[in-house]
Structure formats: C-alpha cells, structure tokens
Write a protein that holds these residues in place. Structure first.
Motif, PDB file in Angstrom:
ATOM      1  N   LYS A 208     -18.031   9.766  22.690  1.00 48.49           N
ATOM      2  CA  LYS A 208     -17.965  10.908  21.762  1.00 48.49           C
ATOM      3  C   LYS A 208     -17.209  12.102  22.371  1.00 48.49           C
ATOM      4  O   LYS A 208     -17.105  12.254  23.585  1.00 48.49           O
ATOM      5  N   LEU A 209     -16.751  12.951  21.447  1.00 45.42           N
ATOM      6  CA  LEU A 209     -16.069  14.193  21.814  1.00 45.42           C
ATOM      7  C   LEU A 209     -17.029  15.356  21.604  1.00 45.42           C
ATOM      8  O   LEU A 209     -17.592  15.503  20.518  1.00 45.42           O
ATOM      9  N   HIS A 210     -17.210  16.171  22.640  1.00 44.84           N
ATOM     10  CA  HIS A 210     -17.964  17.410  22.441  1.00 44.84           C
ATOM     11  C   HIS A 210     -17.010  18.507  21.973  1.00 44.84           C
ATOM     12  O   HIS A 210     -17.249  19.162  20.975  1.00 44.84           O
ATOM     13  N   HIS A 211     -15.907  18.694  22.679  1.00 43.40           N
ATOM     14  CA  HIS A 211     -14.882  19.638  22.214  1.00 43.40           C
ATOM     15  C   HIS A 211     -13.596  19.455  23.000  1.00 43.40           C
ATOM     16  O   HIS A 211     -13.586  18.842  24.062  1.00 43.40           O
ATOM     17  N   PHE A 212     -12.513  19.976  22.464  1.00 45.07           N
ATOM     18  CA  PHE A 212     -11.322  20.194  23.290  1.00 45.07           C
ATOM     19  C   PHE A 212     -10.937  21.655  23.171  1.00 45.07           C
ATOM     20  O   PHE A 212     -11.187  22.303  22.149  1.00 45.07           O
ATOM     21  N   ALA A 213     -10.382  22.185  24.268  1.00 48.80           N
ATOM     22  CA  ALA A 213     -10.210  23.632  24.394  1.00 48.80           C
ATOM     23  C   ALA A 213      -8.755  24.022  24.569  1.00 48.80           C
ATOM     24  O   ALA A 213      -7.962  23.300  25.185  1.00 48.80           O
ATOM     25  N   TYR A 214      -8.446  25.193  24.016  1.00 50.90           N
ATOM     26  CA  TYR A 214      -7.145  25.828  24.208  1.00 50.90           C
ATOM     27  C   TYR A 214      -7.305  26.994  25.157  1.00 50.90           C
ATOM     28  O   TYR A 214      -8.289  27.738  25.074  1.00 50.90           O
ATOM     29  N   HIS A 215      -6.321  27.174  26.008  1.00 52.13           N
ATOM     30  CA  HIS A 215      -6.276  28.361  26.849  1.00 52.13           C
ATOM     31  C   HIS A 215      -5.854  29.574  26.007  1.00 52.13           C
ATOM     32  O   HIS A 215      -4.992  29.443  25.145  1.00 52.13           O
ATOM     33  N   VAL A 216      -6.478  30.720  26.220  1.00 55.34           N
ATOM     34  CA  VAL A 216      -5.906  31.990  25.745  1.00 55.34           C
ATOM     35  C   VAL A 216      -5.885  32.937  26.939  1.00 55.34           C
ATOM     36  O   VAL A 216      -6.606  32.736  27.918  1.00 55.34           O
ATOM     37  N   ASP A 217      -5.040  33.974  26.871  1.00 54.98           N
ATOM     38  CA  ASP A 217      -4.728  34.752  28.074  1.00 54.98           C
ATOM     39  C   ASP A 217      -5.910  35.478  28.685  1.00 54.98           C
ATOM     40  O   ASP A 217      -6.052  35.508  29.899  1.00 54.98           O
ATOM     41  N   ASP A 218      -6.699  36.137  27.873  1.00 56.00           N
ATOM     42  CA  ASP A 218      -7.713  37.023  28.436  1.00 56.00           C
ATOM     43  C   ASP A 218      -8.761  37.339  27.379  1.00 56.00           C
ATOM     44  O   ASP A 218      -8.706  36.851  26.244  1.00 56.00           O
ATOM     45  N   TRP A 219      -9.706  38.174  27.772  1.00 55.71           N
ATOM     46  CA  TRP A 219     -10.840  38.518  26.912  1.00 55.71           C
ATOM     47  C   TRP A 219     -10.376  39.157  25.603  1.00 55.71           C
ATOM     48  O   TRP A 219     -10.904  38.870  24.540  1.00 55.71           O
ATOM     49  N   SER A 220      -9.335  40.002  25.661  1.00 55.56           N
ATOM     50  CA  SER A 220      -8.922  40.661  24.420  1.00 55.56           C
ATOM     51  C   SER A 220      -8.233  39.663  23.493  1.00 55.56           C
ATOM     52  O   SER A 220      -8.372  39.749  22.267  1.00 55.56           O
ATOM     53  N   GLU A 249     -14.382  32.475  29.643  1.00 50.65           N
ATOM     54  CA  GLU A 249     -14.818  33.197  28.447  1.00 50.65           C
ATOM     55  C   GLU A 249     -14.507  32.308  27.256  1.00 50.65           C
ATOM     56  O   GLU A 249     -13.499  31.609  27.254  1.00 50.65           O
ATOM     57  N   THR A 250     -15.374  32.341  26.255  1.00 45.40           N
ATOM     58  CA  THR A 250     -15.314  31.279  25.253  1.00 45.40           C
ATOM     59  C   THR A 250     -15.648  31.718  23.836  1.00 45.40           C
ATOM     60  O   THR A 250     -16.431  32.637  23.633  1.00 45.40           O
ATOM     61  N   ILE A 251     -15.042  31.038  22.877  1.00 48.94           N
ATOM     62  CA  ILE A 251     -15.578  30.938  21.514  1.00 48.94           C
ATOM     63  C   ILE A 251     -15.468  29.460  21.134  1.00 48.94           C
ATOM     64  O   ILE A 251     -14.408  28.845  21.310  1.00 48.94           O
ATOM     65  N   TYR A 252     -16.552  28.879  20.643  1.00 52.33           N
ATOM     66  CA  TYR A 252     -16.534  27.521  20.095  1.00 52.33           C
ATOM     67  C   TYR A 252     -16.485  27.613  18.581  1.00 52.33           C
ATOM     68  O   TYR A 252     -17.196  28.429  17.980  1.00 52.33           O
ATOM     69  N   PHE A 253     -15.715  26.737  17.987  1.00 51.25           N
ATOM     70  CA  PHE A 253     -15.551  26.736  16.527  1.00 51.25           C
ATOM     71  C   PHE A 253     -15.257  25.308  16.079  1.00 51.25           C
ATOM     72  O   PHE A 253     -15.111  24.418  16.929  1.00 51.25           O
ATOM     73  N   PHE A 254     -15.194  25.099  14.794  1.00 49.39           N
ATOM     74  CA  PHE A 254     -15.002  23.735  14.265  1.00 49.39           C
ATOM     75  C   PHE A 254     -13.730  23.656  13.431  1.00 49.39           C
ATOM     76  O   PHE A 254     -13.395  24.584  12.688  1.00 49.39           O
ATOM     77  N   GLY A 258     -14.895  18.915  11.342  1.00 53.89           N
ATOM     78  CA  GLY A 258     -16.124  19.028  12.129  1.00 53.89           C
ATOM     79  C   GLY A 258     -15.934  18.748  13.607  1.00 53.89           C
ATOM     80  O   GLY A 258     -16.907  18.743  14.366  1.00 53.89           O
ATOM     81  N   ASN A 259     -14.688  18.507  14.044  1.00 58.56           N
ATOM     82  CA  ASN A 259     -14.429  18.398  15.487  1.00 58.56           C
ATOM     83  C   ASN A 259     -14.562  19.792  16.095  1.00 58.56           C
ATOM     84  O   ASN A 259     -14.016  20.759  15.559  1.00 58.56           O
ATOM     85  N   ARG A 260     -15.284  19.866  17.232  1.00 58.01           N
ATOM     86  CA  ARG A 260     -15.457  21.184  17.856  1.00 58.01           C
ATOM     87  C   ARG A 260     -14.241  21.510  18.723  1.00 58.01           C
ATOM     88  O   ARG A 260     -13.759  20.674  19.476  1.00 58.01           O
ATOM     89  N   ASN A 261     -13.754  22.728  18.563  1.00 57.63           N
ATOM     90  CA  ASN A 261     -12.664  23.271  19.396  1.00 57.63           C
ATOM     91  C   ASN A 261     -13.219  24.445  20.200  1.00 57.63           C
ATOM     92  O   ASN A 261     -14.290  24.964  19.889  1.00 57.63           O
ATOM     93  N   GLU A 262     -12.483  24.877  21.187  1.00 63.70           N
ATOM     94  CA  GLU A 262     -12.863  26.055  21.976  1.00 63.70           C
ATOM     95  C   GLU A 262     -11.598  26.833  22.299  1.00 63.70           C
ATOM     96  O   GLU A 262     -10.536  26.230  22.498  1.00 63.70           O
ATOM     97  N   PHE A 299     -25.812  22.659  19.732  1.00 62.23           N
ATOM     98  CA  PHE A 299     -24.624  22.741  20.584  1.00 62.23           C
ATOM     99  C   PHE A 299     -24.501  21.472  21.421  1.00 62.23           C
ATOM    100  O   PHE A 299     -23.403  20.978  21.663  1.00 62.23           O
ATOM    101  N   LEU A 300     -25.650  20.952  21.862  1.00 62.24           N
ATOM    102  CA  LEU A 300     -25.616  19.734  22.665  1.00 62.24           C
ATOM    103  C   LEU A 300     -25.630  18.476  21.798  1.00 62.24           C
ATOM    104  O   LEU A 300     -25.075  17.452  22.171  1.00 62.24           O
ATOM    105  N   ASN A 301     -26.258  18.572  20.619  1.00 61.80           N
ATOM    106  CA  ASN A 301     -26.441  17.362  19.803  1.00 61.80           C
ATOM    107  C   ASN A 301     -25.252  17.039  18.911  1.00 61.80           C
ATOM    108  O   ASN A 301     -25.037  15.881  18.574  1.00 61.80           O
ATOM    109  N   VAL A 302     -24.515  18.066  18.475  1.00 67.87           N
ATOM    110  CA  VAL A 302     -23.414  17.805  17.533  1.00 67.87           C
ATOM    111  C   VAL A 302     -22.155  17.400  18.302  1.00 67.87           C
ATOM    112  O   VAL A 302     -21.571  18.205  19.029  1.00 67.87           O
ATOM    113  N   VAL A 303     -21.793  16.135  18.167  1.00 67.74           N
ATOM    114  CA  VAL A 303     -20.559  15.619  18.771  1.00 67.74           C
ATOM    115  C   VAL A 303     -19.850  14.787  17.705  1.00 67.74           C
ATOM    116  O   VAL A 303     -20.460  14.418  16.705  1.00 67.74           O
ATOM    117  N   THR A 304     -18.571  14.515  17.920  1.00 64.26           N
ATOM    118  CA  THR A 304     -17.860  13.735  16.886  1.00 64.26           C
ATOM    119  C   THR A 304     -17.190  12.496  17.475  1.00 64.26           C
ATOM    120  O   THR A 304     -17.085  12.327  18.625  1.00 64.26           O
TER     121      THR A 304
END
Ligand code: M3P
Ligand code: FE
Length: 304
Positions: A208-220, A249-254, A258-262, A299-304
């Motif tokens: 299963k996939l929990h999430h895949f993440a994109y880099h962003v530069d900084d907090w702002s 630093e993070t935001i998780y979203f879908f 329903g695939n989770r991204n970050e 957060f731990l249970n929802v995977v795709t």
C-alpha cells in the motif's frame, strides 16, 4: 554504485480528468505525455521526462521508479536483489514512456520498484544558461518544484529495511520502535543521498501507499500551498505542522481519488556518517506531528 533519487511515482486514480486538474492546476505540474489512458507529468524544476504517472481505474500505487547513478549498476543490483530472494525482471526501453532499460523488482512488501538510469532529458523550466530562479512566465497553483519522497506500508519493516540497506545501499535516518524497552521496528525513514529520506515505510498492509511528497522551498511556501488548497477545496489530512521525525514541515492532503499527497519543506541533511535517530511509540504523535502532538488514527489507517 548508488541510487540517486525517487524518479517517478505511478498511481491509479478513479477519474483521470478530475485528478489531472489536481496535479496540473492545483499542484502546478505540466503534462509531458498523454497516451493509452495514462497522463505523464513533470514539475518545473525536474529535468527528466516525468515524475508522476496517473492511470485511470481504481486507486493506489502501481509502481515506484528510482534512478541509479550508472547503467552498469543495473547488473549488480539485479544480482544482489535476486540473491536477497526478491523477484526481479528486466524492463525494456519504452515500457515507460521516456525511460530506458531497467529492472523491475517486487519488494518484500509486494510493491513494484523499478530501477533505471537512462531517461529522456527534457530539462527544467529555467534552463541551464544564465537561468532565472523560477520560471518568469509564472507558476500554476502551488508550482511544486519537484518530487521528494514516498512512504509505503509493509507487514515486515525489518525485512524491507534490510532490502533497502543490503541491496540498494540506503541508510536509515530515523527509526520508530515499539517503546523504550521494545525494539520492534514500526517504521523506518531511509535515504540514498543527503535528504532525511528518499523512502520511508511503516508497519501496515502489504503493497500500500501511505503518501508521496513534493518538496516546497520553505515554511512560507508551505503556508501559501495551504491557501491554494483552500481556494481549490482540496481535502486536508493535517497541517501545516512540523514533523518531529525528519524535522520537516508538512501539509498532508488528498488527490480526488483519495491518494494521500504531502508538501514537505525543510528537514536536516544526512550523509554516510549520519547516525540513526530513534523515536519510541509513546512519542509517535510528537514524532509525526510535533506541533499538535496528536494523531488521528485515520492518518495511520487510511492507505491506498
Ligand atoms: C512523514 C515524513 C507516518 C509518518 C510520516 C512522516 C506515516 O511523512 O515526511 O517525515 O507515520
Ligand atoms: Fe512524508
């Protein structure tokens, strides 16, 4: 012989048009190919052919691609992965648009991992001659610059960590273990370069996939991403927040399927001399969400 980075994530989405809007208009990726019901996308500061493939039908991970430093390394990875007991086959140039010959490995966690070196070079959006710091024609939506990492689930984190360490030369930046007196491995965050992690996995269902993440530069940039999620009605899982684990630093979203991204900013630098940091389950909420110190079980249970 080394793995350079996560090159591509190939996922299934229920509605290709809805997901295309999400990855293109909200995240800001560009379409590089659209063939046989698959959409190939690239972020503005990536150089290789694509980093995300969307395939219509269902939800979840089809496969991950990691780029290796030299084509000649592939023979050795094939020998090592077979000796480890993993199923390995050769993949051919063109199996993935723009990607050359490589290996297709079934991980102990049942995920499909492709290793390749040759891939069509498209270059980033600012070029290599006296480049601007970002595309002067502007960015769409968040304008994510690049992919960062993935997090997958496995029944046997010890075995999967051994695979990544012994076959692919990854190292563990962080361990999550059962408790102060319980060294059962619950999660591992592993790197191949100097990021805090290029792949991570936590104990859970195979494949299963929990999430895949994109880099962003900084907090702002992360807060601005949050504004855009709100403007585009993107479902948020949690954040903006700080991770204890990796210090990112993070935001998780879908995505609409329903695939989770970050979106992920910050994090420390690792390297071959980095000593593994350990978190215990009694501090897991702080490890994952250092800001709020609480975790929704979903957060731990929802995977795709
Ligand atoms: C991250 C990260 C889980 C922790 C996730 C942490 C799923 O996504 O980027 O450090 O337990
Ligand atoms: Fe992450």
């Amino acid at each position: 012989m080394s793995v350079i980075r996560l090159g591509y994530v190939h996922v299934r989405v229920t509605d290709l048009a809805a997901s295309a809007d999400h990855y293109r208009d909200t995240l800001g990726m560009d379409t590089v190919a659209d063939e046989d019901g698959r959409l190939y996308l690239k972020s503005w500061d990536e150089h290789d052919h694509h980093s995300v493939v969307l395939e219509e039908g269902g939800v979840g991970l089809v496969k991950l691609g990691y780029k290796v430093a030299e084509s000649a390394d592939l023979d050795e990875y094939e020998t090592k992965a077979s000796a480890f007991g993993a199923r390995v086959e050769r993949m051919s140039k063109g199996d993935n648009i723009g990607v050359g010959d490589g290996l297709r490995i079934t991980l102990p966690s049942e995920h499909t991992l492709e290793l390749y070196h040759d891939v069509e070079y498209l270059g980033n959006s600012t070029g290599n001659w006296n480049p601007d710091p970002w595309p002067r024609e502007g960015l769409r939506g968040i304008g994510v610059p690049r992919l960062d990492h993935t997090l997958i689930t496995t029944e046997d984190p010890v075995l999967l960590e051994r695979f990544f360490a012994e076959v692919l030369g990854f190292r563990a930046a962080e361990h999550l273990v059962g408790g102060p007196d319980n060294d059962e491995l619950v999660g591992s965050w592993m790197f191949c370069g100097e990021q805090p992690h290029d792949i991570a996995f936590v104990k859970g269902e195979q494949g299963k996939l929990h999430h895949f993440a994109y880099h962003v530069d900084d907090w702002s940039s992360l807060l601005r991403a949050g504004d855009i999620f709100s403007m585009h009605d993107v479902p948020i899982d949690f954040g903006p927040a700080r991770h204890g684990i990796t210090r990112g630093e993070t935001i998780y979203f879908f995505d609409p399927a329903g695939n989770r991204n970050e979106v992920f900013a910050g994090g420390y630098r690792t390297g071959p001399d980095f000593r593994t940091v350990t978190w215990t389950m009694d501090s897991a909420a702080r490890g994952i969400n250092y800001t709020h110190r609480e975790l929704d079980p979903d957060f731990l249970n929802v995977v795709t």
